[in-house]
Design a protein around this motif. Structure first.
Motif, PDB file in Angstrom:
ATOM      1  N   SER A 101      42.346   1.278  77.670  1.00 42.22           N
ATOM      2  CA  SER A 101      42.171   2.359  76.625  1.00 42.22           C
ATOM      3  C   SER A 101      43.038   3.627  77.207  1.00 42.22           C
ATOM      4  O   SER A 101      42.858   4.672  76.585  1.00 42.22           O
ATOM      5  CB  SER A 101      40.457   2.679  76.864  1.00 42.22           C
ATOM      6  N   CYS A 102      43.923   3.466  78.109  1.00 47.01           N
ATOM      7  CA  CYS A 102      44.658   4.212  78.418  1.00 47.01           C
ATOM      8  C   CYS A 102      45.968   4.014  77.904  1.00 47.01           C
ATOM      9  O   CYS A 102      46.333   3.008  77.242  1.00 47.01           O
ATOM     10  CB  CYS A 102      45.042   4.651  79.902  1.00 47.01           C
ATOM     11  N   ASP A 103      46.982   5.278  77.652  1.00 45.83           N
ATOM     12  CA  ASP A 103      48.059   5.052  77.188  1.00 45.83           C
ATOM     13  C   ASP A 103      49.051   4.200  78.162  1.00 45.83           C
ATOM     14  O   ASP A 103      48.846   4.389  79.547  1.00 45.83           O
ATOM     15  CB  ASP A 103      48.750   6.398  76.813  1.00 45.83           C
ATOM     16  N   ASP A 104      49.999   3.526  77.725  1.00 42.58           N
ATOM     17  CA  ASP A 104      50.646   2.573  78.552  1.00 42.58           C
ATOM     18  C   ASP A 104      51.478   3.622  79.682  1.00 42.58           C
ATOM     19  O   ASP A 104      51.873   3.141  80.885  1.00 42.58           O
ATOM     20  CB  ASP A 104      51.765   1.692  77.866  1.00 42.58           C
ATOM     21  N   ASP A 105      51.820   4.651  79.186  1.00 42.24           N
ATOM     22  CA  ASP A 105      52.831   5.472  79.858  1.00 42.24           C
ATOM     23  C   ASP A 105      51.934   6.051  81.035  1.00 42.24           C
ATOM     24  O   ASP A 105      52.531   6.574  82.140  1.00 42.24           O
ATOM     25  CB  ASP A 105      53.163   6.625  79.319  1.00 42.24           C
ATOM     26  N   TRP A 106      50.659   6.312  80.687  1.00 46.57           N
ATOM     27  CA  TRP A 106      49.845   6.774  81.815  1.00 46.57           C
ATOM     28  C   TRP A 106      49.883   6.227  83.173  1.00 46.57           C
ATOM     29  O   TRP A 106      49.880   6.516  84.362  1.00 46.57           O
ATOM     30  CB  TRP A 106      48.101   6.880  81.537  1.00 46.57           C
ATOM     31  N   ILE A 107      49.932   4.745  83.097  1.00 47.75           N
ATOM     32  CA  ILE A 107      49.956   4.054  84.363  1.00 47.75           C
ATOM     33  C   ILE A 107      51.301   4.039  85.064  1.00 47.75           C
ATOM     34  O   ILE A 107      51.217   4.330  86.376  1.00 47.75           O
ATOM     35  CB  ILE A 107      49.942   2.394  83.843  1.00 47.75           C
ATOM     36  N   GLY A 108      52.514   4.391  84.350  1.00 47.81           N
ATOM     37  CA  GLY A 108      53.746   4.640  84.997  1.00 47.81           C
ATOM     38  C   GLY A 108      53.810   5.905  85.571  1.00 47.81           C
ATOM     39  O   GLY A 108      54.316   6.311  86.851  1.00 47.81           O
ATOM     40  N   HIS A 109      52.992   6.961  84.950  1.00 43.15           N
ATOM     41  CA  HIS A 109      52.850   8.279  85.452  1.00 43.15           C
ATOM     42  C   HIS A 109      52.253   8.204  86.735  1.00 43.15           C
ATOM     43  O   HIS A 109      52.393   9.022  87.723  1.00 43.15           O
ATOM     44  CB  HIS A 109      52.105   9.238  84.490  1.00 43.15           C
ATOM     45  N   GLN A 110      51.144   7.509  86.976  1.00 43.31           N
ATOM     46  CA  GLN A 110      50.379   7.276  88.055  1.00 43.31           C
ATOM     47  C   GLN A 110      51.029   6.837  89.077  1.00 43.31           C
ATOM     48  O   GLN A 110      50.989   7.438  90.210  1.00 43.31           O
ATOM     49  CB  GLN A 110      48.974   6.466  87.888  1.00 43.31           C
ATOM     50  N   ARG A 111      51.882   5.873  89.024  1.00 41.65           N
ATOM     51  CA  ARG A 111      52.597   5.184  89.744  1.00 41.65           C
ATOM     52  C   ARG A 111      53.723   6.196  90.419  1.00 41.65           C
ATOM     53  O   ARG A 111      53.811   6.259  91.772  1.00 41.65           O
ATOM     54  CB  ARG A 111      53.491   3.912  89.368  1.00 41.65           C
ATOM     55  N   ARG A 112      54.308   7.091  89.533  1.00 41.02           N
ATOM     56  CA  ARG A 112      55.313   7.951  89.905  1.00 41.02           C
ATOM     57  C   ARG A 112      54.768   9.135  90.760  1.00 41.02           C
ATOM     58  O   ARG A 112      55.296   9.510  91.759  1.00 41.02           O
ATOM     59  CB  ARG A 112      56.017   8.375  88.551  1.00 41.02           C
ATOM     60  N   LEU A 113      53.399   9.570  90.332  1.00 44.00           N
ATOM     61  CA  LEU A 113      52.532  10.374  91.189  1.00 44.00           C
ATOM     62  C   LEU A 113      52.609  10.178  92.651  1.00 44.00           C
ATOM     63  O   LEU A 113      52.820  10.641  93.658  1.00 44.00           O
ATOM     64  CB  LEU A 113      51.333  10.840  90.588  1.00 44.00           C
TER      65      LEU A 113
END
Length: 123
Positions: A101-113
């Motif tokens: 239910s989250c945007d695919d980009d959100w996962i990448g953003h969490q990883r980068r953070l």
């Protein structure tokens, strides 16, 4: 022991079927800023449980359940540090990620953070 081939695992293999709790515990043990792929998660769980393989079907189901629970908890106000960090295993663009239910980009953003936080801590 498998009597027939199943999901790419040969007959005769000792198949480990985890639980959502076991998968969540594994993910929670991955240090912030580090990632594992699902193949490694399955291989590690199989080895820890003296099996040849971990069931890919149930593992994928459990990962999605864990991710959706974490997302719901964050929607309700929990911080990322208070939930199971599923983004350490579910890769952006993966089949599982596309079903969340989250945007695919959100996962990448969490990883980068997390990676940036780890680099800042190491300075």
């Amino acid at each position: 022991m498998l009597n027939t081939d199943f999901a790419g695992i040969r007959a005769g293999a000792m198949l480990y079927v985890a639980t959502p709790e076991i998968v969540a515990h594994y993910i929670s043990g991955i240090p912030a800023g580090e990632v594992r792929d699902i193949i490694r998660l399955r291989r590690d769980l199989a080895r820890q449980n003296k099996a040849d393989a971990t069931c890919p079907v149930s593992t994928a189901i459990f990962l999605r359940q864990i991710a959706e629970k974490s997302l719901a908890d964050m929607q309700a106000g929990a911080t990322p540090s208070a939930v199971v960090p599923f983004w350490r295993v579910i890769e952006p663009g993966s089949k599982i990620a596309k079903r969340l239910s989250c945007d695919d980009d959100w996962i990448g953003h969490q990883r980068r953070l997390e990676a940036a936080d780890g680099e800042a801590a190491g300075d």
